[in-house]
Design a protein around this motif. Structure first.
Motif, PDB file in Angstrom:
ATOM      1  N   LYS A 189       0.826  -1.213   0.000  1.00 17.64           N
ATOM      2  CA  LYS A 189       0.000   0.000   0.000  1.00 17.64           C
ATOM      3  C   LYS A 189       0.859   1.261   0.000  1.00 17.64           C
ATOM      4  O   LYS A 189       0.549   2.243  -0.699  1.00 17.64           O
ATOM      5  CB  LYS A 189      -0.923   0.002   1.220  1.00 17.64           C
ATOM      6  N   VAL A 190       1.939   1.247   0.775  1.00 19.46           N
ATOM      7  CA  VAL A 190       2.814   2.423   0.831  1.00 19.46           C
ATOM      8  C   VAL A 190       3.497   2.644  -0.507  1.00 19.46           C
ATOM      9  O   VAL A 190       3.594   3.780  -0.995  1.00 19.46           O
ATOM     10  CB  VAL A 190       3.855   2.266   1.961  1.00 19.46           C
ATOM     11  N   ALA A 191       3.962   1.573  -1.137  1.00 20.03           N
ATOM     12  CA  ALA A 191       4.637   1.704  -2.431  1.00 20.03           C
ATOM     13  C   ALA A 191       3.703   2.304  -3.476  1.00 20.03           C
ATOM     14  O   ALA A 191       4.104   3.161  -4.271  1.00 20.03           O
ATOM     15  CB  ALA A 191       5.149   0.345  -2.895  1.00 20.03           C
ATOM     16  N   GLN A 192       2.460   1.870  -3.484  1.00 22.99           N
ATOM     17  CA  GLN A 192       1.495   2.395  -4.447  1.00 22.99           C
ATOM     18  C   GLN A 192       1.278   3.899  -4.269  1.00 22.99           C
ATOM     19  O   GLN A 192       1.083   4.628  -5.249  1.00 22.99           O
ATOM     20  CB  GLN A 192       0.149   1.679  -4.284  1.00 22.99           C
ATOM     21  N   ALA A 193       1.327   4.356  -3.027  1.00 22.69           N
ATOM     22  CA  ALA A 193       1.022   5.764  -2.753  1.00 22.69           C
ATOM     23  C   ALA A 193       2.242   6.671  -2.820  1.00 22.69           C
ATOM     24  O   ALA A 193       2.113   7.859  -3.153  1.00 22.69           O
ATOM     25  CB  ALA A 193       0.367   5.895  -1.375  1.00 22.69           C
ATOM     26  N   LEU A 194       3.420   6.137  -2.517  1.00 18.52           N
ATOM     27  CA  LEU A 194       4.611   6.988  -2.468  1.00 18.52           C
ATOM     28  C   LEU A 194       5.178   7.264  -3.848  1.00 18.52           C
ATOM     29  O   LEU A 194       5.620   8.383  -4.142  1.00 18.52           O
ATOM     30  CB  LEU A 194       5.678   6.333  -1.586  1.00 18.52           C
ATOM     31  N   TYR A 195       5.153   6.255  -4.714  1.00 17.34           N
ATOM     32  CA  TYR A 195       5.807   6.382  -6.017  1.00 17.34           C
ATOM     33  C   TYR A 195       4.769   6.622  -7.113  1.00 17.34           C
ATOM     34  O   TYR A 195       3.645   6.104  -7.039  1.00 17.34           O
ATOM     35  CB  TYR A 195       6.623   5.129  -6.326  1.00 17.34           C
ATOM     36  N   PRO A 196       5.129   7.359  -8.155  1.00 15.75           N
ATOM     37  CA  PRO A 196       4.192   7.588  -9.259  1.00 15.75           C
ATOM     38  C   PRO A 196       3.809   6.276  -9.934  1.00 15.75           C
ATOM     39  O   PRO A 196       4.578   5.312  -9.929  1.00 15.75           O
ATOM     40  CB  PRO A 196       4.991   8.489 -10.220  1.00 15.75           C
ATOM     41  N   TYR A 197       2.638   6.235 -10.533  1.00 20.27           N
ATOM     42  CA  TYR A 197       2.192   5.055 -11.253  1.00 20.27           C
ATOM     43  C   TYR A 197       3.235   4.690 -12.324  1.00 20.27           C
ATOM     44  O   TYR A 197       3.685   5.542 -13.085  1.00 20.27           O
ATOM     45  CB  TYR A 197       0.845   5.313 -11.922  1.00 20.27           C
ATOM     46  N   GLY A 198       3.615   3.428 -12.352  1.00 22.40           N
ATOM     47  CA  GLY A 198       4.607   2.972 -13.315  1.00 22.40           C
ATOM     48  C   GLY A 198       6.038   3.052 -12.827  1.00 22.40           C
ATOM     49  O   GLY A 198       6.931   2.475 -13.458  1.00 22.40           O
ATOM     50  N   HIS A 199       6.292   3.762 -11.725  1.00 25.20           N
ATOM     51  CA  HIS A 199       7.631   3.776 -11.146  1.00 25.20           C
ATOM     52  C   HIS A 199       7.995   2.347 -10.742  1.00 25.20           C
ATOM     53  O   HIS A 199       7.167   1.606 -10.221  1.00 25.20           O
ATOM     54  CB  HIS A 199       7.660   4.687  -9.914  1.00 25.20           C
ATOM     55  N   PRO A 200       9.230   1.906 -10.984  1.00 19.05           N
ATOM     56  CA  PRO A 200       9.577   0.503 -10.712  1.00 19.05           C
ATOM     57  C   PRO A 200       9.499   0.110  -9.239  1.00 19.05           C
ATOM     58  O   PRO A 200       9.551  -1.093  -8.931  1.00 19.05           O
ATOM     59  CB  PRO A 200      11.004   0.384 -11.242  1.00 19.05           C
ATOM     60  N   TYR A 201       9.376   1.072  -8.339  1.00 14.78           N
ATOM     61  CA  TYR A 201       9.182   0.742  -6.930  1.00 14.78           C
ATOM     62  C   TYR A 201       7.717   0.876  -6.501  1.00 14.78           C
ATOM     63  O   TYR A 201       7.413   0.758  -5.312  1.00 14.78           O
ATOM     64  CB  TYR A 201      10.027   1.655  -6.040  1.00 14.78           C
ATOM     65  N   SER A 202       6.814   1.147  -7.437  1.00 15.40           N
ATOM     66  CA  SER A 202       5.413   1.348  -7.056  1.00 15.40           C
ATOM     67  C   SER A 202       4.685   0.035  -6.826  1.00 15.40           C
ATOM     68  O   SER A 202       3.507   0.028  -6.469  1.00 15.40           O
ATOM     69  CB  SER A 202       4.682   2.185  -8.121  1.00 15.40           C
ATOM     70  N   TRP A 203       5.358  -1.090  -7.060  1.00 12.79           N
ATOM     71  CA  TRP A 203       4.816  -2.394  -6.673  1.00 12.79           C
ATOM     72  C   TRP A 203       5.886  -3.124  -5.871  1.00 12.79           C
ATOM     73  O   TRP A 203       7.068  -2.776  -5.924  1.00 12.79           O
ATOM     74  CB  TRP A 203       4.404  -3.217  -7.901  1.00 12.79           C
TER      75      TRP A 203
END
Length: 991
Positions: A189-203
């Motif tokens: 959940k934190v990764a989804q919210a902290l990083y922009p959509y498509g950022h390699p750390y967003s998942w």
């Protein structure tokens, strides 16, 4: 997020940043690139570094202290190289790398390493994937042959069946470690919210189920071709080897593998938030959780060290602001701060679990008040010294094993292009100033926006800190260029036969550590050994009794554990915070604990600080303060922890399983931490009396391992003579519950993604050279090895679980035989069938000649790995004292192992696998799993989470059974499998 190495050395001769020895670049032959040696007492890891013409980097660390070798192959690819819609693929691919290659059969990689006396694993994080083995040194060539074969000859051995099997295993892994675990989705959940959509750390590295379902076999093949070339890999070897030996074998097995496509490092800007992003989700938990996460810096950034120090000041240990304001005041059961870094970005997080009565909004306010307090008080000299000194000890302890040293070298080379980073890290920490810490606070935290996550119990959505104001928005996302077009599979061409497994060299000479024994006048038995590899000393005290002493008054069960917790608090002279501060400045640790049979005291110290550490040990052991405020806080925490257990399927399963095995009236049926009613009965006076009556040198053993000698260390322990002995009566063990027939016990965990299974009975006490040891040999094949029948069946053949196992676990008292696993919910009944089938097959049919040869080789050669680290040496010596073993008991075990026959093992299976009289316990979603269980023909007893009977159902008559257990074995492909290891959100390991 990969694990940082936090390092410092104070008071040692420090390693300057060495300029490596350089050699000319070569494109047609291998040449030395770097060589780093130790000068004097520098804290540095010596190595030689080579680059093969195909781009493979080879790093060798020579260490002849133990006859073992550790091999690591790190590929610079993790989940950050995945595409949107194909998350989890890097980790999924890691699983596939254990499924066989051209010259190594299905799952034979593990079997070969295990049979050679080794252990292996693999792990994936955001930025890299690594594969590693620790083996006896004579197996070096075998390890390199195996790793090279899967680097250069994987794809033709990959099949759709293997692909689907491992897809199922990974989905089980996600269920076990994320979906079915309290707070398991926090990192996602934190990764989804902290990083922009498509950022390699967003998942997260584990990926999404829908993405795992979407992947194809072609995707897997392309992933291998794109990222698994030798030019994107580092081979690091450490141990009882020479650089020339390793290089010759690396050139032979890896040198002909063609280069892969070029891989460029990524660099992305730090995420920016225009406002605080409030997000939340409901979970099966008791304690709500608040986590604030700020964008920080990537690993090895110049500001990383200062942020680490800031995290320690704010929320690590008893000297931190959050501890003082929230835990000490009984507003929160936990409160911490951390600075995690990865290759592309970092995350600075503060996490709090409040006690009931405190809201998440209150906790957010408390965090912001902690920031204000820090701005006023700043960074003290003591805080800076504590951080630097504790990191010194971390640096030295990290060098206690060859695996630890190899891991550091491999990480440094992968991320920085040079393995020689340790001296630079030391220098950065040594030069840290108070101004640096204040600067990074002002730059990255003060006034900056954060992701504010609330995790609340199911049905309590209104308990969030603040209403959600953020949703993932894919607008503006542009997919990167296609990395996978036009890839071709080109195999190496060799002048030797790769299908021929390398011969092993002579078996290494394994030396049991020489040791001395002594006895202190007040009755303490002492055993010790000298270990000069690192300048540290470890002391390990064990006091007989522990939880078993509570049989004298079961109404106060949990008092041993609570007494140990109180001994970790204040002494007569110092507060707990003062002791914690002094220990940090010494780089030492002192901790008290209690388990089923013992209370323990563990001490670690640098040699140079041993006297000061022992002075603090004397304070805590012999002069505890037993403060009422500390007691009230710890008792409150204990009661909340007990109440919280009902939300944790694994803990529920273990607790109720013990209750079924031992039965009413047996203290072992009660959890070590006690029950709500028993802990409520405990007073501070009770704790004082328990300490006075049972904390005695007359029942104490002491193990000493370190860079010291008997004649030096014993005078330093003279203070122990002040400890007055007293008689301690250990209650005799109560009668265990009998099992008249095998039944299923079912505990409902509504909507659980997985079911926890426990199967077993009370079996044997520990015996180093008797039937207990021999039964362990038998069980190694049933469920003790990674390639055991149980794990191979349930994980590799059926894909029901992330890992299944069985074990005998006796002590001085008879302990249980237990088979266990967490399985996907819709395979619960089938998993019970397969467990019982394998237990029955072992009992009725026994072992094969091949299995007998395997267990003799695997268990016999594994001894080379048994005495490397101080902890391993301490465990070995502790066993000698605890069980009064002969000095040559290891030799006797080896003789038993090599001489044991099939007939003996088969007789043990018939005697100690009574499948018709075992308890079968499942904790899972009753609505989903009970209908299938009812068809198995067992009586079913429904229990609550404390093991109380709710409902009992008679067995279905024989004529209506759809599955008649135990089943006869069916033909199936013989495969070897891997086992499981616990994972966290940052690094995912395969086994």
């Amino acid at each position: 997020m990969f694990k940082k190495v936090k390092l410092i050395v104070l008071g040692l001769a420090l390693a300057a940043v060495q300029e490596p020895v350089l050699a000319q670049k070569a494109t047609t032959q291998t040449k030395l690139v770097e060589k780093v040696t130790r000068k004097g007492s520098e804290l540095v890891i010596p190595y030689e570094k080579y680059v093969l013409p195909n781009g493979l980097t080879v790093v060798v660390h020579e260490d002849h202290s133990d006859p073992i070798v550790h091999v690591d192959v790190t590929y610079h690819v993790g989940s950050a190289r995945e595409e949107v819609g194909k998350s989890g693929f890097a980790h999924f691919f890691e699983h596939m790398m254990f499924q066989g290659s051209d010259h190594v059969g299905d799952d034979e990689h593990f079997k070969i390493v295990s049979e050679a006396g080794g252990t292996l694993n693999g792990s994936t994080n955001r930025d890299r994937t690594n594969y590693y083995e620790t083996l006896p040194a004579n197996q070096l060539e075998t390890a390199l042959w195996l790793e090279a074969d899967r680097m250069g000859f994987l794809l033709d051995a990959v099949t759709q069946k293997k692909f689907e099997n491992q897809r199922s295993t990974v989905k089980n892994e996600r269920g076990q470690n994320y979906d079915n675990r309290p707070y398991g989705l926090v990192s996602e959940k934190v990764a989804q919210a902290l990083y922009p959509y498509g950022h390699p750390y967003s998942w997260t590295t584990i990926g999404y189920l829908e993405d795992l379902n979407r992947g194809t076999l072609d995707d897997l093949k392309n992933f291998f071709l794109r990222w698994y070339g030798p030019n994107n890999a580092t081979l690091t070897v450490g141990g009882d080897v020479t650089p020339q030996q390793v290089l010759k074998l690396a050139e032979k097995y890896f040198g002909s593998i063609p280069r892969g496509p070029e891989v460029k490092n990524m660099k992305l800007p730090a995420p920016t938030l225009t406002q605080d992003r409030y997000i939340s989700y409901e979970d099966n938990i008791r304690f709500p959780l608040l986590q604030l996460t700020y964008a920080s810096v990537p690993a090895y950034h110049p500001d990383e060290v200062a942020l680490d120090c800031l995290a320690e000041i704010l929320g690590q240990g008893k000297t931190s602001i959050l501890y003082k304001n929230l835990i000490k005041t009984q507003k929160a059961t936990s409160a911490s701060a951390s600075n995690y870094t990865s290759e592309l970005a970092g995350q600075f997080s503060l996490s709090i679990m409040p006690f009931p009565g405190q809201s998440l909004a209150d906790m957010e306010k408390a965090v912001r008040e902690a920031f204000t307090e820090f701005e006023k008080t700043g960074v003290s000299d003591d805080a800076l010294t504590r951080y630097k000194s504790s990191a010194e000890a971390n640096a030295i302890y990290d060098l206690s094993s060859v695996a630890g040293k190899v891991a550091q070298l491999a990480a440094y080379q992968t991320y920085l292009g040079t393995p020689n980073q340790l001296p630079r890290e030391l220098k950065k920490i040594q030069s840290l100033t108070k101004a640096d810490v204040m600067r990074v606070y002002n730059q990255y935290i003060k006034g900056k926006h954060a992701v504010v996550l609330s995790v609340v119990p199911k049905g309590k959505a209104d308990a969030v800190a603040k209403a959600d104001n953020f949703k993932v928005d894919p607008t503006g996302y542009k997919a990167p260029k296609d990395e996978y077009e036009g890839l071709k599979y080109v195999k190496a061409k060799d002048n030797f036969d790769r299908s021929k497994r390398p011969a092993s060299g002579p078996n290494p000479v394994v030396k049991v550590p020489p040791f001395w024994t002594d006895k202190i006048a007040n009755g303490i038995k002492v055993i010790g050994t000298k270990n000069e590899e690192i300048p540290t000393v470890t002391l390990y005290f064990t006091l007989k009794g522990g939880h078993r002493l509570e049989a004298k008054d079961p109404t106060k069960a949990g008092i041993a554990s609570l007494t140990a917790a109180m001994l970790n608090e204040a002494s007569e002279k110092y507060t707990a915070e003062e002791i914690s501060s002094q220990l940090d400045k010494l780089g030492s640790s002192i901790s008290f604990g209690s388990d089923a049979d013992e209370m323990t005291v563990s001490v670690q110290s640098l040699v140079k600080n041993l006297d000061a550490t022992l002075a603090l040990l004397e304070e805590r052991m012999l002069h505890p303060r037993f403060d009422q405020t500390d007691f009230d806080r710890l008792k409150k925490q204990r009661l909340e922890a007990i109440a919280n257990q009902s939300t944790q399927p694994t803990v529920v399963a273990n607790n109720v399983y013990n209750k079924l095995l031992y039965g009413e009236g047996n203290i072992m049926a009660v959890p070590v931490i006690g029950t709500t009613s028993s802990v409520q009965n405990i007073t501070l006076a009770d704790v004082k009396k328990f300490y006075q009556d049972n904390f005695s040198p007359s029942v104490t053993n002491l193990v000493i391992v370190g860079d010291t000698e008997q004649k030096k260390i014993l005078p330093k322990l003279a203070f122990l003579n002040k400890w007055v002995p007293k008689p301690v009566e250990i209650p005799t063990q109560a009668t265990n519950a009998g099992i008249d027939k095998t039944k299923i016990f079912l505990i409902d965990k509504e909507k659980a993604a997985q079911s926890e299974i426990r199967i077993g009975y009370i079996a044997l006490p520990y015996d180093a050279t008797g039937e207990y040891y021999k039964a362990r040999i038998m069980n190694y094949l049933l469920g003790g090895a990674f390639s055991s029948r149980i794990n191979m069946n349930l994980r590799e053949d059926k894909g029901f679980t992330y890992g299944a196992r069985s074990a005998f676990s006796g002590t001085e008292y008879a302990g249980p035989f237990t088979a266990s696993a967490g399985v996907r919910s819709n395979a619960s009944d089938s998993s019970v069938v397969e467990f019982m089938k394998e237990i029955k097959r072992m009992r009725d049919e026994g072992v094969t000649d091949a299995e007998l040869a395997f267990v003799k080789s695997a268990m016999g050669q594994s001894e080379a790995r048994s005495y490397e680290t101080p902890i391993q040496k301490a465990a070995f010596l502790n066993n000698i004292l605890r069980y009064d073993l002969d000095k040559d008991y290891v030799t006797k075990q080896n003789q038993i192992l090599q001489n044991i026959t099939k007939a003996e093992i088969n007789a043990l299976a018939k005697k100690y696998l009574p499948y018709e009289k075992m308890n079968i316990l499942l904790v899972g979603d009753k609505a989903a799993i009970k209908p299938g269980l009812e068809k198995l023909g067992y009586e079913i007893v429904e229990l609550d989470t404390e093991g109380n009977i709710l409902k009992q159902t008679s067995a279905i008559p024989e004529s209506t059974k759809q599955v008649n257990l135990p089943m006869e074995d069916t033909k199936r492909k013989k495969k070897k499998s891997k086992n499981t290891e616990k994972t966290g959100p940052a690094v995912i390991r395969t086994f």
